[in-house]
Design a protein around this motif. Structure first.
Motif, PDB file in Angstrom:
ATOM      1  N   GLU A  18     -85.162 -30.261  54.108  1.00  0.00           N
ATOM      2  CA  GLU A  18     -86.227 -31.174  53.659  1.00  0.00           C
ATOM      3  C   GLU A  18     -86.627 -30.893  52.219  1.00  0.00           C
ATOM      4  N   PHE A  19     -86.693 -29.617  51.859  1.00  0.00           N
ATOM      5  CA  PHE A  19     -87.035 -29.256  50.478  1.00  0.00           C
ATOM      6  C   PHE A  19     -85.979 -29.779  49.516  1.00  0.00           C
ATOM      7  N   ALA A  20     -84.706 -29.628  49.878  1.00  0.00           N
ATOM      8  CA  ALA A  20     -83.627 -30.092  49.013  1.00  0.00           C
ATOM      9  C   ALA A  20     -83.699 -31.591  48.798  1.00  0.00           C
ATOM     10  N   ALA A  21     -83.978 -32.340  49.871  1.00  0.00           N
ATOM     11  CA  ALA A  21     -84.051 -33.792  49.762  1.00  0.00           C
ATOM     12  C   ALA A  21     -85.236 -34.233  48.904  1.00  0.00           C
ATOM     13  N   LYS A  22     -86.345 -33.530  49.029  1.00  0.00           N
ATOM     14  CA  LYS A  22     -87.571 -33.935  48.324  1.00  0.00           C
ATOM     15  C   LYS A  22     -87.641 -33.411  46.897  1.00  0.00           C
ATOM     16  N   GLU A  23     -87.251 -32.143  46.692  1.00  0.00           N
ATOM     17  CA  GLU A  23     -87.492 -31.478  45.418  1.00  0.00           C
ATOM     18  C   GLU A  23     -86.256 -31.339  44.527  1.00  0.00           C
ATOM     19  N   LEU A  24     -85.058 -31.368  45.098  1.00  0.00           N
ATOM     20  CA  LEU A  24     -83.870 -31.036  44.313  1.00  0.00           C
ATOM     21  C   LEU A  24     -82.995 -32.236  43.970  1.00  0.00           C
ATOM     22  N   ALA A  25     -82.776 -33.119  44.932  1.00  0.00           N
ATOM     23  CA  ALA A  25     -81.748 -34.152  44.781  1.00  0.00           C
ATOM     24  C   ALA A  25     -81.975 -35.043  43.566  1.00  0.00           C
ATOM     25  N   SER A  26     -83.202 -35.490  43.336  1.00  0.00           N
ATOM     26  CA  SER A  26     -83.446 -36.485  42.294  1.00  0.00           C
ATOM     27  C   SER A  26     -83.290 -35.923  40.883  1.00  0.00           C
ATOM     28  N   ASP A  27     -83.552 -34.627  40.701  1.00  0.00           N
ATOM     29  CA  ASP A  27     -83.518 -34.034  39.358  1.00  0.00           C
ATOM     30  C   ASP A  27     -82.371 -33.042  39.172  1.00  0.00           C
ATOM     31  N   ARG A  28     -81.402 -33.060  40.053  1.00  0.00           N
ATOM     32  CA  ARG A  28     -80.339 -32.049  40.025  1.00  0.00           C
ATOM     33  C   ARG A  28     -79.589 -32.035  38.698  1.00  0.00           C
ATOM     34  N   GLU A  29     -79.151 -33.179  38.240  1.00  0.00           N
ATOM     35  CA  GLU A  29     -78.358 -33.219  37.004  1.00  0.00           C
ATOM     36  C   GLU A  29     -79.221 -32.885  35.791  1.00  0.00           C
ATOM     37  N   GLN A  30     -80.487 -33.299  35.811  1.00  0.00           N
ATOM     38  CA  GLN A  30     -81.384 -32.969  34.716  1.00  0.00           C
ATOM     39  C   GLN A  30     -81.644 -31.472  34.650  1.00  0.00           C
ATOM     40  N   ASN A  31     -81.884 -30.844  35.789  1.00  0.00           N
ATOM     41  CA  ASN A  31     -82.133 -29.398  35.818  1.00  0.00           C
ATOM     42  C   ASN A  31     -80.917 -28.618  35.346  1.00  0.00           C
ATOM     43  N   ASP A  32     -79.726 -29.141  35.614  1.00  0.00           N
ATOM     44  CA  ASP A  32     -78.499 -28.443  35.246  1.00  0.00           C
ATOM     45  C   ASP A  32     -78.259 -28.470  33.742  1.00  0.00           C
ATOM     46  N   ARG A  33     -79.031 -29.262  33.003  1.00  0.00           N
ATOM     47  CA  ARG A  33     -78.859 -29.302  31.546  1.00  0.00           C
ATOM     48  C   ARG A  33     -79.528 -28.116  30.847  1.00  0.00           C
ATOM     49  N   TYR A  34     -80.333 -27.353  31.572  1.00  0.00           N
ATOM     50  CA  TYR A  34     -80.932 -26.159  30.984  1.00  0.00           C
ATOM     51  C   TYR A  34     -79.811 -25.225  30.509  1.00  0.00           C
ATOM     52  N   PRO A  35     -79.901 -24.579  29.346  1.00  0.00           N
ATOM     53  CA  PRO A  35     -81.075 -24.366  28.484  1.00  0.00           C
ATOM     54  C   PRO A  35     -81.285 -25.425  27.401  1.00  0.00           C
ATOM     55  N   PHE A  36     -80.626 -26.567  27.531  1.00  0.00           N
ATOM     56  CA  PHE A  36     -80.812 -27.645  26.552  1.00  0.00           C
ATOM     57  C   PHE A  36     -81.831 -28.669  27.028  1.00  0.00           C
ATOM     58  N   GLY A  37     -82.519 -28.346  28.096  1.00  0.00           N
ATOM     59  CA  GLY A  37     -83.592 -29.172  28.618  1.00  0.00           C
ATOM     60  C   GLY A  37     -84.653 -28.275  29.213  1.00  0.00           C
ATOM     61  N   PRO A  38     -85.709 -28.840  29.776  1.00  0.00           N
ATOM     62  CA  PRO A  38     -86.802 -28.029  30.320  1.00  0.00           C
ATOM     63  C   PRO A  38     -86.375 -27.238  31.551  1.00  0.00           C
ATOM     64  N   PHE A  39     -87.017 -26.098  31.737  1.00  0.00           N
ATOM     65  CA  PHE A  39     -86.746 -25.282  32.926  1.00  0.00           C
ATOM     66  C   PHE A  39     -87.594 -25.803  34.081  1.00  0.00           C
ATOM     67  N   TRP A  40     -87.074 -25.723  35.279  1.00  0.00           N
ATOM     68  CA  TRP A  40     -87.726 -26.296  36.461  1.00  0.00           C
ATOM     69  C   TRP A  40     -88.691 -25.321  37.131  1.00  0.00           C
ATOM     70  N   LYS A  41     -89.581 -24.724  36.367  1.00  0.00           N
ATOM     71  CA  LYS A  41     -90.472 -23.703  36.920  1.00  0.00           C
ATOM     72  C   LYS A  41     -91.416 -24.277  37.973  1.00  0.00           C
ATOM     73  N   GLY A  42     -91.731 -25.581  37.875  1.00  0.00           N
ATOM     74  CA  GLY A  42     -92.576 -26.197  38.900  1.00  0.00           C
ATOM     75  C   GLY A  42     -91.910 -26.180  40.256  1.00  0.00           C
TER      76      GLY A  42
END
Length: 373
Positions: A18-42
């Motif tokens: 449930e956590f993966a579906a709610k918190e991870l799936a939608s921003d997965r590709e964006q989070n993977d751009r780190y360190p050239f994008g924001p870190f997902w500390k939230g």
């Protein structure tokens, strides 16, 4: 060690799904751009609140007292969507087991219970991808009063920029010892986060020490022993992450094959594509069965659990690299694009092969355990 029940493990797996579906799936590709994008500390803060980083602790601290089956259940579900968060959770479990091996379990329990503390104060950085007995140790320790001073560089400390404290291996005399270092101390400094092959959202940085104060954990010269025991314990949770990568690859490849048309019909209806998907399905089921059986043996204290854990990890790691390659073939040209999850899974699988030390040496270690060489 109390063996967790099937109901407890199923509930944890459900929470991860449930956590993966709610918190991870939608921003997965964006989070993977780190360190050239924001870190997902939230996202990490939410995962911490759910207790995902405390699973290797004692039951009174929200953990399972050292059982690995619950970790496998959670990490597999997380990694089906994004292996990076599972790797973050694995890094904390590894550090907690490492502290326990050094006789410092109370330190881990105390930091994990600091509810008012910033997340950085409850996270540990550590060299999770380098075995101190395999690679040269770049840090030296010298006695200074009641403590120690560290000199040198510790490369690729996972979560170094996100954690306040680090578990550092350093030369003390002729042996390697384990130390607790404050990364915010004046004489400690960090490089920018390393742009790695995979697991971009589970970042690492190099730490430099110039007479930085540190506390030795455990006995002098026993750091390699602590690493060996902790890494053996965490091999199966690492295999579960790779199993999740396989499962996610198969699910997405099958879904794409059902929708994508070529030559006037779905590519799923081509026999060549079905053969590739069949191989992926076989690897997914084998990885799930092998990891679960090995975790059960480890939690039961089987005499051969270390050998079984290492063999399981090596097999699942090989299958993950093959399955992610097959997934890219099913996706075709878009499989190489960062807008699709398969490209990330391919990199993550190769990166995870090197966890807890060099992959070829892990294979040789299995031969030593099996044949008594």
């Amino acid at each position: 060690m109390k063996k967790p029940g099937e109901k407890e493990i199923a509930m944890l797996a459900k929470a991860g799904r449930e956590f993966a579906a709610k918190e991870l799936a939608s921003d997965r590709e964006q989070n993977d751009r780190y360190p050239f994008g924001p870190f997902w500390k939230g996202t990490l803060a939410v995962a911490a609140e759910l207790g995902f980083f405390n699973l290797a602790l004692a039951e009174e601290s929200g953990g399972f007292g050292g059982a690995v089956a619950p970790l496998c259940a959670l990490f597999s579900q997380l990694a089906r969507t994004d292996a990076s968060l599972a790797a973050v959770a694995l890094s904390q479990a590894f550090c907690h087991v490492l502290l326990k091996e050094a006789g410092e379990g109370g330190l881990a329990e105390g930091m994990a219970s600091g509810e008012e503390q910033e997340l950085s104060g409850r996270l540990f950085a550590a060299a999770m991808f380098a075995n101190p007995l395999e690679t040269p140790c770049g840090v030296k320790a010298e006695k200074s009063g009641d403590g120690f001073l560290l000199f040198g560089e510790a490369p690729y400390l996972t979560l170094a920029a996100q954690a306040k404290n680090a578990l550092v291996f350093a030369l003390e005399g002729e042996g390697v010892s384990l130390f607790l270092a404050d990364l915010a101390a004046r004489r400690a400094s960090l490089s920018p986060d390393v742009f790695s092959l995979g697991l971009h959202a589970c970042p690492a940085a190099d730490a430099s020490f110039e007479r930085a104060p540190a506390k030795r954990l455990g006995e002098p010269g026993e750091g390699g022993k602590y690493f060996a025991e902790a890494s053996f314990r965490m091999l199966l949770p690492a295999a579960a992450i790779l199993e999740g990568v396989i499962q996610g690859s198969f699910k997405d490849a099958l879904g794409y094959a059902r929708k994508r048309e070529q030559g006037g019909r779905r590519i799923l209806d081509w026999s060549e594509v079905r053969m590739i998907l069949s191989g992926m399905a076989m690897r997914a089921r084998n990885a799930e069965t092998l990891t679960a059986a090995s975790a059960e043996a480890a939690d039961a204290g089987s005499p051969s659990w270390r050998e079984r854990a290492l063999a399981a990890f090596l097999q699942v790691a090989d299958d993950a690299c093959k399955a992610t390659t097959d997934g890219i073939q099913i996706f075709g040209g878009v499989g190489y694009m960062k807008d699709y999850p398969q490209e990330k899974r391919f990199r993550d699988a190769k990166h995870l092969q090197a966890i807890f030390g060099l992959y070829p040496l892990k294979r040789l270690r299995l031969l030593t355990l099996t044949a008594g060489l």
